[in-house]
Design a protein around this motif. Structure first.
Motif, PDB file in Angstrom:
ATOM      1  N   ALA A 109     -14.009  91.158  70.111  1.00 22.60           N
ATOM      2  CA  ALA A 109     -13.283  92.012  69.158  1.00 22.60           C
ATOM      3  C   ALA A 109     -13.970  91.965  67.793  1.00 22.60           C
ATOM      4  CB  ALA A 109     -11.845  91.543  69.029  1.00 22.60           C
ATOM      5  N   ILE A 110     -14.145  93.128  67.195  1.00 23.63           N
ATOM      6  CA  ILE A 110     -14.716  93.261  65.861  1.00 23.63           C
ATOM      7  C   ILE A 110     -13.636  93.842  64.948  1.00 23.63           C
ATOM      8  CG2 ILE A 110     -16.587  94.235  64.488  1.00 23.63           C
ATOM      9  CD1 ILE A 110     -17.495  92.313  66.746  1.00 23.63           C
ATOM     10  N   ASN A 111     -13.449  93.239  63.805  1.00 23.89           N
ATOM     11  CA  ASN A 111     -12.395  93.664  62.888  1.00 23.89           C
ATOM     12  C   ASN A 111     -12.928  94.685  61.893  1.00 23.89           C
ATOM     13  OD1 ASN A 111     -10.472  91.795  63.980  1.00 23.89           O
ATOM     14  ND2 ASN A 111     -11.563  90.172  62.914  1.00 23.89           N
ATOM     15  N   LEU A 112     -12.337  95.878  61.890  1.00 15.36           N
ATOM     16  CA  LEU A 112     -12.764  96.963  61.010  1.00 15.36           C
ATOM     17  C   LEU A 112     -11.677  97.254  59.978  1.00 15.36           C
ATOM     18  CD1 LEU A 112     -14.391  99.491  63.531  1.00 15.36           C
ATOM     19  CD2 LEU A 112     -15.510  97.746  62.129  1.00 15.36           C
ATOM     20  N   PHE A 113     -12.027  97.030  58.709  1.00 15.06           N
ATOM     21  CA  PHE A 113     -11.126  97.287  57.591  1.00 15.06           C
ATOM     22  C   PHE A 113     -11.699  98.401  56.721  1.00 15.06           C
ATOM     23  CE2 PHE A 113     -10.504  92.915  58.899  1.00 15.06           C
ATOM     24  CZ  PHE A 113      -9.126  92.766  58.896  1.00 15.06           C
ATOM     25  N   ALA A 114     -10.874  98.907  55.822  1.00 17.58           N
ATOM     26  CA  ALA A 114     -11.294 100.016  54.959  1.00 17.58           C
ATOM     27  C   ALA A 114     -11.401  99.582  53.509  1.00 17.58           C
ATOM     28  CB  ALA A 114     -10.305 101.179  55.074  1.00 17.58           C
ATOM     29  N   ASN A 115     -12.378 100.157  52.812  1.00 17.16           N
ATOM     30  CA  ASN A 115     -12.468 100.046  51.357  1.00 17.16           C
ATOM     31  C   ASN A 115     -11.699 101.221  50.760  1.00 17.16           C
ATOM     32  OD1 ASN A 115     -14.280  97.981  51.863  1.00 17.16           O
ATOM     33  ND2 ASN A 115     -16.093  99.190  51.360  1.00 17.16           N
ATOM     34  N   ILE A 116     -10.874 100.956  49.771  1.00 19.67           N
ATOM     35  CA  ILE A 116     -10.147 102.048  49.129  1.00 19.67           C
ATOM     36  C   ILE A 116     -10.268 101.948  47.612  1.00 19.67           C
ATOM     37  CG2 ILE A 116      -8.509 102.162  51.054  1.00 19.67           C
ATOM     38  CD1 ILE A 116      -6.382 101.022  49.144  1.00 19.67           C
ATOM     39  N   GLU A 117     -10.086 103.107  46.957  1.00 13.05           N
ATOM     40  CA  GLU A 117     -10.115 103.166  45.495  1.00 13.05           C
ATOM     41  C   GLU A 117      -8.748 103.516  44.915  1.00 13.05           C
ATOM     42  OE1 GLU A 117     -12.899 104.483  47.164  1.00 13.05           O
ATOM     43  OE2 GLU A 117     -14.027 102.721  46.510  1.00 13.05           O
ATOM     44  N   ASN A 118      -7.925 104.196  45.703  1.00  9.38           N
ATOM     45  CA  ASN A 118      -6.598 104.572  45.236  1.00  9.38           C
ATOM     46  C   ASN A 118      -5.664 104.751  46.422  1.00  9.38           C
ATOM     47  OD1 ASN A 118      -6.871 107.383  46.196  1.00  9.38           O
ATOM     48  ND2 ASN A 118      -8.384 107.552  44.559  1.00  9.38           N
ATOM     49  N   ASP A 119      -4.367 104.972  46.126  1.00  8.75           N
ATOM     50  CA  ASP A 119      -3.396 105.040  47.223  1.00  8.75           C
ATOM     51  C   ASP A 119      -3.591 106.265  48.111  1.00  8.75           C
ATOM     52  OD1 ASP A 119      -2.617 106.780  45.263  1.00  8.75           O
ATOM     53  OD2 ASP A 119      -0.545 106.097  45.135  1.00  8.75           O
ATOM     54  N   ASP A 120      -4.273 107.303  47.614  1.00  7.73           N
ATOM     55  CA  ASP A 120      -4.542 108.481  48.442  1.00  7.73           C
ATOM     56  C   ASP A 120      -5.446 108.156  49.628  1.00  7.73           C
ATOM     57  OD1 ASP A 120      -2.995 110.093  46.852  1.00  7.73           O
ATOM     58  OD2 ASP A 120      -4.664 110.773  45.606  1.00  7.73           O
ATOM     59  N   ASP A 121      -6.255 107.090  49.487  1.00  3.19           N
ATOM     60  CA  ASP A 121      -7.187 106.717  50.559  1.00  3.19           C
ATOM     61  C   ASP A 121      -6.478 106.177  51.794  1.00  3.19           C
ATOM     62  OD1 ASP A 121      -9.306 107.453  48.977  1.00  3.19           O
ATOM     63  OD2 ASP A 121      -9.720 105.430  48.245  1.00  3.19           O
ATOM     64  N   ILE A 122      -5.194 105.837  51.662  1.00  2.24           N
ATOM     65  CA  ILE A 122      -4.451 105.292  52.802  1.00  2.24           C
ATOM     66  C   ILE A 122      -4.371 106.314  53.942  1.00  2.24           C
ATOM     67  CG2 ILE A 122      -2.244 104.360  53.570  1.00  2.24           C
ATOM     68  CD1 ILE A 122      -3.806 102.479  51.788  1.00  2.24           C
ATOM     69  N   LYS A 123      -4.298 107.597  53.596  1.00  4.09           N
ATOM     70  CA  LYS A 123      -4.236 108.634  54.633  1.00  4.09           C
ATOM     71  C   LYS A 123      -5.495 108.598  55.492  1.00  4.09           C
ATOM     72  CE  LYS A 123      -1.510 111.678  51.634  1.00  4.09           C
ATOM     73  NZ  LYS A 123      -1.526 112.943  50.844  1.00  4.09           N
ATOM     74  N   ALA A 124      -6.653 108.475  54.835  1.00  2.26           N
ATOM     75  CA  ALA A 124      -7.907 108.418  55.587  1.00  2.26           C
ATOM     76  C   ALA A 124      -7.990 107.140  56.412  1.00  2.26           C
ATOM     77  CB  ALA A 124      -9.091 108.506  54.617  1.00  2.26           C
ATOM     78  N   LEU A 125      -7.479 106.052  55.871  1.00  2.00           N
ATOM     79  CA  LEU A 125      -7.458 104.776  56.594  1.00  2.00           C
ATOM     80  C   LEU A 125      -6.654 104.912  57.889  1.00  2.00           C
ATOM     81  CD1 LEU A 125      -6.670 101.314  55.005  1.00  2.00           C
ATOM     82  CD2 LEU A 125      -5.325 102.120  56.920  1.00  2.00           C
ATOM     83  N   ARG A 126      -5.519 105.595  57.797  1.00  2.00           N
ATOM     84  CA  ARG A 126      -4.681 105.788  58.983  1.00  2.00           C
ATOM     85  C   ARG A 126      -5.372 106.662  60.019  1.00  2.00           C
ATOM     86  NH1 ARG A 126       0.948 107.079  55.890  1.00  2.00           N
ATOM     87  NH2 ARG A 126       1.751 104.956  55.687  1.00  2.00           N
ATOM     88  N   ARG A 127      -6.059 107.719  59.541  1.00  6.74           N
ATOM     89  CA  ARG A 127      -6.751 108.609  60.483  1.00  6.74           C
ATOM     90  C   ARG A 127      -7.800 107.866  61.287  1.00  6.74           C
ATOM     91  NH1 ARG A 127      -6.448 112.384  56.148  1.00  6.74           N
ATOM     92  NH2 ARG A 127      -8.582 111.884  55.529  1.00  6.74           N
ATOM     93  N   ALA A 128      -8.391 106.844  60.680  1.00 11.69           N
ATOM     94  CA  ALA A 128      -9.420 106.063  61.374  1.00 11.69           C
ATOM     95  C   ALA A 128      -8.833 104.839  62.064  1.00 11.69           C
ATOM     96  CB  ALA A 128     -10.502 105.626  60.389  1.00 11.69           C
ATOM     97  N   ASN A 129      -7.536 104.578  61.826  1.00 14.60           N
ATOM     98  CA  ASN A 129      -6.840 103.460  62.465  1.00 14.60           C
ATOM     99  C   ASN A 129      -7.472 102.114  62.115  1.00 14.60           C
ATOM    100  OD1 ASN A 129      -4.718 102.477  63.942  1.00 14.60           O
ATOM    101  ND2 ASN A 129      -5.726 102.707  65.930  1.00 14.60           N
ATOM    102  N   ALA A 130      -7.783 101.909  60.840  1.00 15.26           N
ATOM    103  CA  ALA A 130      -8.323 100.627  60.380  1.00 15.26           C
ATOM    104  C   ALA A 130      -7.248  99.550  60.456  1.00 15.26           C
ATOM    105  CB  ALA A 130      -8.833 100.762  58.947  1.00 15.26           C
TER     106      ALA A 130
END
Length: 407
Positions: free
Chosen positions: A98-119
């Motif tokens: 298993a490899i753990n994939l997390f997201a880098n974000i700059e603001n709360d709007d980035d959470i939508k993109a994080l969800r689309r990628a299922n980080a």
């Protein structure tokens, strides 16, 4: 630019790893930097074709060229749709690691993109943007409200907040009021500035501790160079915690404290930092800059910016090995983590936790799903030791061609 519908931008100066370029990639805005004389060569009303991948600017392109790039856009959209099918697939190698994939974000709007990628969560939240485009410093309550909103959106997923990293190429009205430094990249930035200016640091720490009562939060310290900086920060955190409790405020209990490995001295002493920290995160953007003694935003020398330099890779491996020895998790949150060309090499060096822009996550997952770990360690070690450029290229090609056999 994101809210105004700007299609792309070109700058006359700067480098591919400047904070501006990093942010543009994160937001999915095509950008080409370091185009000398762009304002002299481009005129208002010109049709301009931009190829961000190749760094190509074509003013007044021929109809055939436009048709070619329209076709490339269609191919790219199809490829994106194919990647979206991997959203719910577990990020694991063919051997089941298993490899753990997390997201880098700059603001709360980035959470939508994080969800689309299922980080799995947020591996790096850059808080500098709370300080930009304003004359004052954000108050504790503003920090608290922003962090709380993100925690609610994450619904229990981990949230790593990097304390503010002002200075160098991240200037604000606050930093500009201070003394003008001759070399900002080596000056008062990151944890150095925070510890020197408690009025800047304490409101953020208070807000983080309060927000941590609402969901899992980790704290990540930027620009560490000395273990004493960790000791000072822990002492300050304890003071802030006691003050909040005395005020009757709820605070988080299990907050992990991590450190950025982005200075060669910190990588070399990674085993000592691992004794004092709960996790390590490799920031390759600055690590490469400081290891190779080049300014990553100076377009006259950024051609020397080389993620594959043996010294850089040795420092990365040194950090991963130190974490494994001390049983401290090691992640990578720099741009290198999201580059498809380097993922297998990093897996071979032992990296298992990656944090990257959300729009890179599915492409990274595709590489991981087609990776067989068995031979990667030996190939990665050989790549670090090899000095001949042609042989290095051949090893890297073999690493990236090492796909799982079809059953």
């Amino acid at each position: 630019m994101q809210t105004q519908g700007v299609a792309g931008f070109i700058t006359e100066s700067g480098g591919q790893l400047s904070h501006t370029a990093i942010l543009a990639r994160s937001l999915g805005i095509p950008a080409i930097v370091g185009v000398h004389s762009a304002r002299r060569l481009l005129r208002d009303g010109d049709m301009v074709l931009m190829d961000g991948s190749a760094g190509l600017v074509d003013a007044d392109p021929h109809e055939k060229t436009i048709a070619l790039y329209r076709k490339r856009q269609r191919v790219q959209k199809r490829a994106t749709r194919e990647l979206e099918k991997l959203r719910d697939a577990p990020a694991e190698t063919t051997c089941g690691t298993a490899i753990n994939l997390f997201a880098n974000i700059e603001n709360d709007d980035d959470i939508k993109a994080l969800r689309r990628a299922n980080a799995l969560g947020v591996g790096l939240y850059r808080t500098e943007f709370l300080y930009m485009n304003r004359d004052d410093i954000p108050a504790e309550e503003e920090h608290f409200q922003v962090y709380s909103k993100i925690i609610r959106s994450l619904k229990g997923a981990p949230f790593t907040i990097r304390t503010v990293d002002l200075g160098a190429d991240k200037q604000t009205a606050h930093t500009e009021k201070g003394p003008q430094e001759r070399n900002p990249a080596l000056g008062l930035r990151g944890i150095r500035r925070c510890l020197k200016e408690p009025a800047l640091f304490e409101p953020q720490l208070r807000a983080i501790l309060r927000a941590a009562a609402r969901g899992p939060v980790n704290i990540l310290l930027p620009m560490l160079t000395n273990v004493d900086e960790v000791v000072q920060t822990r002492a300050l955190l304890n003071q802030v915690r006691e003050a909040l409790i005395a005020e009757g405020k709820k605070v988080g209990e299990d907050i992990k404290l991590g450190g950025m490995i982005e200075v060669p001295a910190t990588a070399i002493a990674a085993d000592q930092f691992a004794k004092e920290l709960d996790f390590l995160s490799i920031g390759t953007n600055d690590l490469i800059q400081y290891t190779l003694a080049i300014d990553r935003i100076d377009d006259y020398v950024n051609y020397l910016y080389d993620p594959l330099h043996p010294a850089v890779l040795r420092l990365i491996k040194m950090t991963i090995d130190a974490g494994r020895k001390r049983r401290v998790p090691v992640s990578m949150c720099g741009e290198m983590a999201g580059d498809e060309r380097f993922i297998r090499l990093l897996l071979g060096l032992g990296l298992r936790d990656f944090s990257m822009p959300s729009n890179s996550l599915l492409a990274a997952k595709k590489v991981i799903l087609g990776t067989k770990l068995r031979d990667l360690r030996k190939l990665s070690d050989s790549f670090i030791e090899e000095t001949n450029r042609e042989r290095r290229d051949a090893i890297l090609q073999k690493i990236n061609a090492e796909l799982a056999p079809e059953d």
